[in-house]
Design a protein around this motif. Sequence first.
Motif, PDB file in Angstrom:
ATOM      1  N   UNK A  18      45.748  35.695  34.716  1.00  0.00           N
ATOM      2  CA  UNK A  18      44.717  34.839  34.712  1.00  0.00           C
ATOM      3  C   UNK A  18      44.796  33.481  34.166  1.00  0.00           C
ATOM      4  N   UNK A  48      33.357  43.158  35.133  1.00  0.00           N
ATOM      5  CA  UNK A  48      34.482  42.362  36.065  1.00  0.00           C
ATOM      6  C   UNK A  48      33.800  43.398  37.593  1.00  0.00           C
ATOM      7  N   UNK A  51      30.487  41.000  38.886  1.00  0.00           N
ATOM      8  CA  UNK A  51      30.596  40.130  38.805  1.00  0.00           C
ATOM      9  C   UNK A  51      30.605  40.454  40.493  1.00  0.00           C
ATOM     10  N   UNK A  52      31.677  41.850  41.015  1.00  0.00           N
ATOM     11  CA  UNK A  52      32.657  41.319  41.748  1.00  0.00           C
ATOM     12  C   UNK A  52      31.437  41.843  42.786  1.00  0.00           C
TER      13      UNK A  52
ATOM     14  N   UNK B  33      37.158  35.291  37.726  1.00  0.00           N
ATOM     15  CA  UNK B  33      37.320  36.119  38.588  1.00  0.00           C
ATOM     16  C   UNK B  33      36.580  36.682  39.041  1.00  0.00           C
ATOM     17  N   UNK B  35      35.920  33.952  41.709  1.00  0.00           N
ATOM     18  CA  UNK B  35      36.573  33.515  42.829  1.00  0.00           C
ATOM     19  C   UNK B  35      38.267  33.856  43.441  1.00  0.00           C
ATOM     20  N   UNK B  36      38.411  34.316  42.572  1.00  0.00           N
ATOM     21  CA  UNK B  36      39.936  35.083  42.939  1.00  0.00           C
ATOM     22  C   UNK B  36      39.990  36.058  44.087  1.00  0.00           C
ATOM     23  N   UNK B  37      41.070  36.576  44.552  1.00  0.00           N
ATOM     24  CA  UNK B  37      41.132  38.003  45.617  1.00  0.00           C
ATOM     25  C   UNK B  37      40.044  39.147  44.724  1.00  0.00           C
ATOM     26  N   UNK B  38      39.461  39.319  45.482  1.00  0.00           N
ATOM     27  CA  UNK B  38      38.390  40.984  44.754  1.00  0.00           C
ATOM     28  C   UNK B  38      39.402  42.074  44.406  1.00  0.00           C
TER      29      UNK B  38
END
Lengths: 200, 200
Positions: A18, A48, A51-52, B33, B35-38
């Motif tokens: 991170x 976490x 949000x994805x 988190x 934006x990054x790779x899922x």
Amino acid sequence: MQYSSRYLEDLVERLALLPTIGKKTAQRLAFHLLKTDEQEALALALAIQRVRTEVGVCEVCGNIAETQPCYICGDARRDKSVLCVVEQPGDVVAVEKSGAFRGQYHVLRGALSPLDGVGPEDLRIAELSRRLDEGGIGEVIVATNPTAQGEATAHYLHELLSARELRITRIARGIPVGADLELSDQVTLARALEGRKEMD
Amino acid sequence: MQYSSRYLEDLVERLALLPTIGKKTAQRLAFHLLKTDEQEALALALAIQRVRTEVGVCEVCGNIAETQPCYICGDARRDKSVLCVVEQPGDVVAVEKSGAFRGQYHVLRGALSPLDGVGPEDLRIAELSRRLDEGGIGEVIVATNPTAQGEATAHYLHELLSARELRITRIARGIPVGADLELSDQVTLARALEGRKEMD
């Protein structure tokens, strides 16, 4: 293996990926997550995941949203005649915190950066043009960052939109040049909005 | 709501509960988190879940472990006659990294702190006595922190164990390697002088 558990080691390594988190902080956070209330740790894991899996992009403004349109685009009390164009979702948060803007947003999802291969087609500029085609917007506030890329983007937008019957404004440089909009304090940001000027 | 998604807001709030993470860093991490790779983001969520569901405590030494006994206690190549007593699992990591110790550990899971209501019965001291009762241990290295609580714990352990046929040692307190004498505090410098040794 440095740690007595490969799961712990895995967590430290993932935390260290991170931004702003170094190896020592990652270790401290991992031990905290091991020691703290179990529900709290699992709630972070779930947050976490959510949000994805649950959070998407507003089709109107490009901001982070879990509804279509997002709550700002869907808010009838907001002024639909003024559009604030920003680079990133974090910039919307910053402008909202300033309390100085009650219009709508358009999130470009980046800034022009030829050296990094980021051109107009990589940003949500076509979507911006379509929104303006629909009419009803009298002013576009260009609130990209006062950095080289942000200024280039502002310049490009001004060129692109100057043929339209629009007031095109740029937020004032109350924000220190080279700094990040997302990290500006509320008062500076409010001043920058008040001091916006016609682009020429 | 400050953010355009309550899931995002929830994540920022949960990240801000972590030590060393302020509100601004929490926001930055949350956007990262998003934006990054899922797979990377979901792997972090899984890593947090796993340390809470899969990782336990070694019944022998009290260290974090996912096997019984932990890999250090179960390592036949390590010297079982020397026991290094530390406060926390993180201290085991630090001693292991030094590469200067090849014996076994005992993790107290804290230090004596009467003001905070932490007494000997709150630490894994009874377990330490039982391990010593089993025999085979010739030296106990007390490696609690050189803080008021750590020193109090070291003193207590020395009193408790002095009747046994054991060598009881305390890690040296002195000037850290690479540090500046001029910038050291008086207590450390006094300890370093007290602990001076013949040069050879």
